[in-house]
Design a protein around this motif. Structure first.
Motif, short mmCIF file in Angstrom:
data_model
loop_
_atom_site.label_atom_id
_atom_site.label_comp_id
_atom_site.label_asym_id
_atom_site.label_seq_id
_atom_site.Cartn_x
_atom_site.Cartn_y
_atom_site.Cartn_z
N ALA A 260 2.05 8.38 67.34
CA ALA A 260 1.36 9.14 66.30
C ALA A 260 0.40 8.23 65.54
O ALA A 260 0.68 7.05 65.32
N GLY A 261 -0.73 8.79 65.15
CA GLY A 261 -1.70 8.06 64.35
C GLY A 261 -2.56 9.04 63.57
O GLY A 261 -2.64 10.23 63.89
N ALA A 262 -3.21 8.56 62.52
CA ALA A 262 -4.05 9.43 61.69
C ALA A 262 -5.12 8.60 61.00
O ALA A 262 -4.91 7.43 60.68
N THR A 263 -6.26 9.22 60.78
CA THR A 263 -7.35 8.62 60.02
C THR A 263 -7.88 9.63 59.02
O THR A 263 -8.16 10.79 59.38
N VAL A 264 -8.00 9.23 57.77
CA VAL A 264 -8.56 10.07 56.71
C VAL A 264 -9.83 9.41 56.22
O VAL A 264 -9.84 8.20 55.95
N SER A 265 -10.92 10.18 56.10
CA SER A 265 -12.20 9.59 55.70
C SER A 265 -12.89 10.44 54.64
O SER A 265 -12.73 11.67 54.60
N LEU A 266 -13.64 9.77 53.80
CA LEU A 266 -14.51 10.41 52.81
C LEU A 266 -15.94 10.16 53.25
O LEU A 266 -16.36 9.00 53.40
N ASN A 267 -16.70 11.25 53.50
CA ASN A 267 -18.04 11.17 54.07
C ASN A 267 -19.09 11.63 53.08
O ASN A 267 -18.88 12.61 52.36
N SER A 268 -20.22 10.97 53.07
CA SER A 268 -21.28 11.33 52.12
C SER A 268 -22.03 12.59 52.53
O SER A 268 -22.56 13.31 51.69
N ASN A 269 -22.10 12.87 53.85
CA ASN A 269 -22.95 13.96 54.31
C ASN A 269 -22.26 14.84 55.34
O ASN A 269 -22.90 15.70 55.94
N GLY A 270 -21.00 14.61 55.62
CA GLY A 270 -20.23 15.49 56.47
C GLY A 270 -20.81 15.77 57.83
O GLY A 270 -21.10 16.92 58.14
N ILE A 271 -21.00 14.77 58.68
CA ILE A 271 -21.48 15.00 60.04
C ILE A 271 -20.30 15.45 60.90
O ILE A 271 -19.24 14.84 60.90
N PRO B 276 -34.59 19.51 63.21
CA PRO B 276 -33.48 18.79 62.55
C PRO B 276 -33.85 17.42 62.00
O PRO B 276 -33.30 16.99 60.99
N GLY B 277 -34.76 16.71 62.68
CA GLY B 277 -35.19 15.41 62.18
C GLY B 277 -34.08 14.38 62.13
O GLY B 277 -33.25 14.28 63.03
N PHE B 278 -34.03 13.64 61.02
CA PHE B 278 -33.10 12.52 60.86
C PHE B 278 -32.04 12.84 59.83
O PHE B 278 -32.34 13.36 58.76
N ARG B 279 -30.77 12.54 60.16
CA ARG B 279 -29.67 12.72 59.22
C ARG B 279 -28.82 11.45 59.25
O ARG B 279 -28.74 10.78 60.27
N TRP B 280 -28.18 11.17 58.12
CA TRP B 280 -27.34 9.97 58.07
C TRP B 280 -26.10 10.25 57.24
O TRP B 280 -26.06 11.20 56.45
N ASN B 281 -25.11 9.41 57.42
CA ASN B 281 -23.83 9.59 56.76
C ASN B 281 -23.16 8.23 56.59
O ASN B 281 -23.13 7.42 57.52
N ILE B 282 -22.63 7.96 55.41
CA ILE B 282 -21.82 6.78 55.20
C ILE B 282 -20.46 7.23 54.67
O ILE B 282 -20.32 8.33 54.14
N GLY B 283 -19.46 6.37 54.86
CA GLY B 283 -18.15 6.77 54.38
C GLY B 283 -17.15 5.65 54.45
O GLY B 283 -17.44 4.53 54.91
N VAL B 284 -15.96 5.96 53.97
CA VAL B 284 -14.84 5.02 54.00
C VAL B 284 -13.67 5.73 54.66
O VAL B 284 -13.45 6.94 54.44
N ALA B 285 -12.93 5.00 55.50
CA ALA B 285 -11.82 5.59 56.24
C ALA B 285 -10.55 4.79 56.04
O ALA B 285 -10.59 3.56 55.88
N TYR B 286 -9.42 5.49 56.05
CA TYR B 286 -8.10 4.86 55.98
C TYR B 286 -7.33 5.26 57.23
O TYR B 286 -7.16 6.46 57.53
N THR B 287 -6.87 4.28 57.99
CA THR B 287 -6.18 4.52 59.25
C THR B 287 -4.71 4.17 59.12
O THR B 287 -4.35 3.06 58.69
N LEU B 288 -3.86 5.12 59.50
CA LEU B 288 -2.41 4.93 59.44
C LEU B 288 -1.92 4.32 60.75
O LEU B 288 -2.45 4.62 61.81
#
Length: 243
Positions: A31-42, A231-243
């Motif tokens: 089992a594993g999991a990753t939770v992330s907070l994304n700036s632009n939700g891709i 659609p052009g250009f899209r970007w996203n930054i974020g932080v993730a926590y992996t269990l």
């Protein structure tokens, strides 16, 4: 659609049964999991995005050749964006090559504005089939080719095809403590209603060895598309926590 699903299920079950009989050892559930907070939700298909910050959680439960890999995505207002429920089976499992079949039951949340200034939130159902090949040059370098067939169930939802070619490199050491991972996707979507296009999407992430947090950046650029507006250009930054 239901007949196709039954045939796919019977095929995977028969292959699984024969392989389980041949295997003399049983592996434990992983089992594993990753939770992330994304700036632009891709989204999982990077051609689509929420367009505002999102919280995403990906879970993986693996037993022998089977895995259950759900993803839950919500806006910061806690409205559901999408929920994926991927079931995967490794048809071929070799040291350098995997061939994986998948089936997904998903739900997408769509907001509709009303003339009186209010809004409603509609849940749209999707079924998807997938086949994916993974060639492993080494434990941390791989090339992936995959195909999805998406089938929206409500009137007006998308139906079509997704083809993705991706290269991934993980655990790139910078000094003794810093790790980098990099991936690039070249993918094509062909959906009903002028929703076609060829896109490129690079992603890089960085972490400190033995620390469960990482930061990442992902961009998507449309190379050619008939989607209007372009659609052009899209970007996203974020932080993730992996269990």
């Amino acid at each position: 659609m239901r007949i196709s699903f039954c045939l796919l299920f019977l095929f995977i079950f028969s292959v699984s049964y024969s392989s389980e009989r041949a295997d003399s050892t049983k592996t434990k559930l992983k089992a594993g999991a990753t939770v992330s907070l994304n700036s632009n939700g891709i989204a999982t298909i990077p051609a689509f995005s929420l367009g505002k910050p999102a919280i995403m959680a990906s879970i993986s439960l693996v037993k022998n050749r089977f895995s259950y890999d759900p993803t839950l995505a919500y806006g910061l207002d806690l409205r559901p964006w999408f929920i994926d429920n991927w079931l995967h089976y490794k048809i071929v499992a070799r040291p350098v090559f995997d061939l994986i079949a998948g089936f997904n039951i998903s739900t997408f949340g769509t907001k509709y504005d009303l003339p009186d200034g209010g809004s409603i939130w509609e849940a749209q159902r999707y079924f998807a089939y997938a086949i994916k090949g993974v060639y492993k040059f080494s434990p941390n370098k791989s090339l992936i080719l995959e195909y999805w067939n998406d089938n929206g169930q409500e009137e007006g939802t998308l139906k079509g095809h997704y083809i993705n070619l991706a290269g991934e490199r993980s655990d790139i050491s910078i000094g003794k403590k810093v790790l980098f991972s990099a991936a690039v996707q070249l993918f094509y979507i062909n959906y009903d209603g002028n929703n076609d296009g060829l896109f490129v999407s690079p992603k890089v992430s960085s972490s400190v060895r033995n620390v469960p947090f990482s930061i990442f950046f992902q961009a998507t650029q449309a190379i050619s598309s008939n989607i209007s507006p372009f659609p052009g250009f899209r970007w996203n930054i974020g932080v993730a926590y992996t269990l």
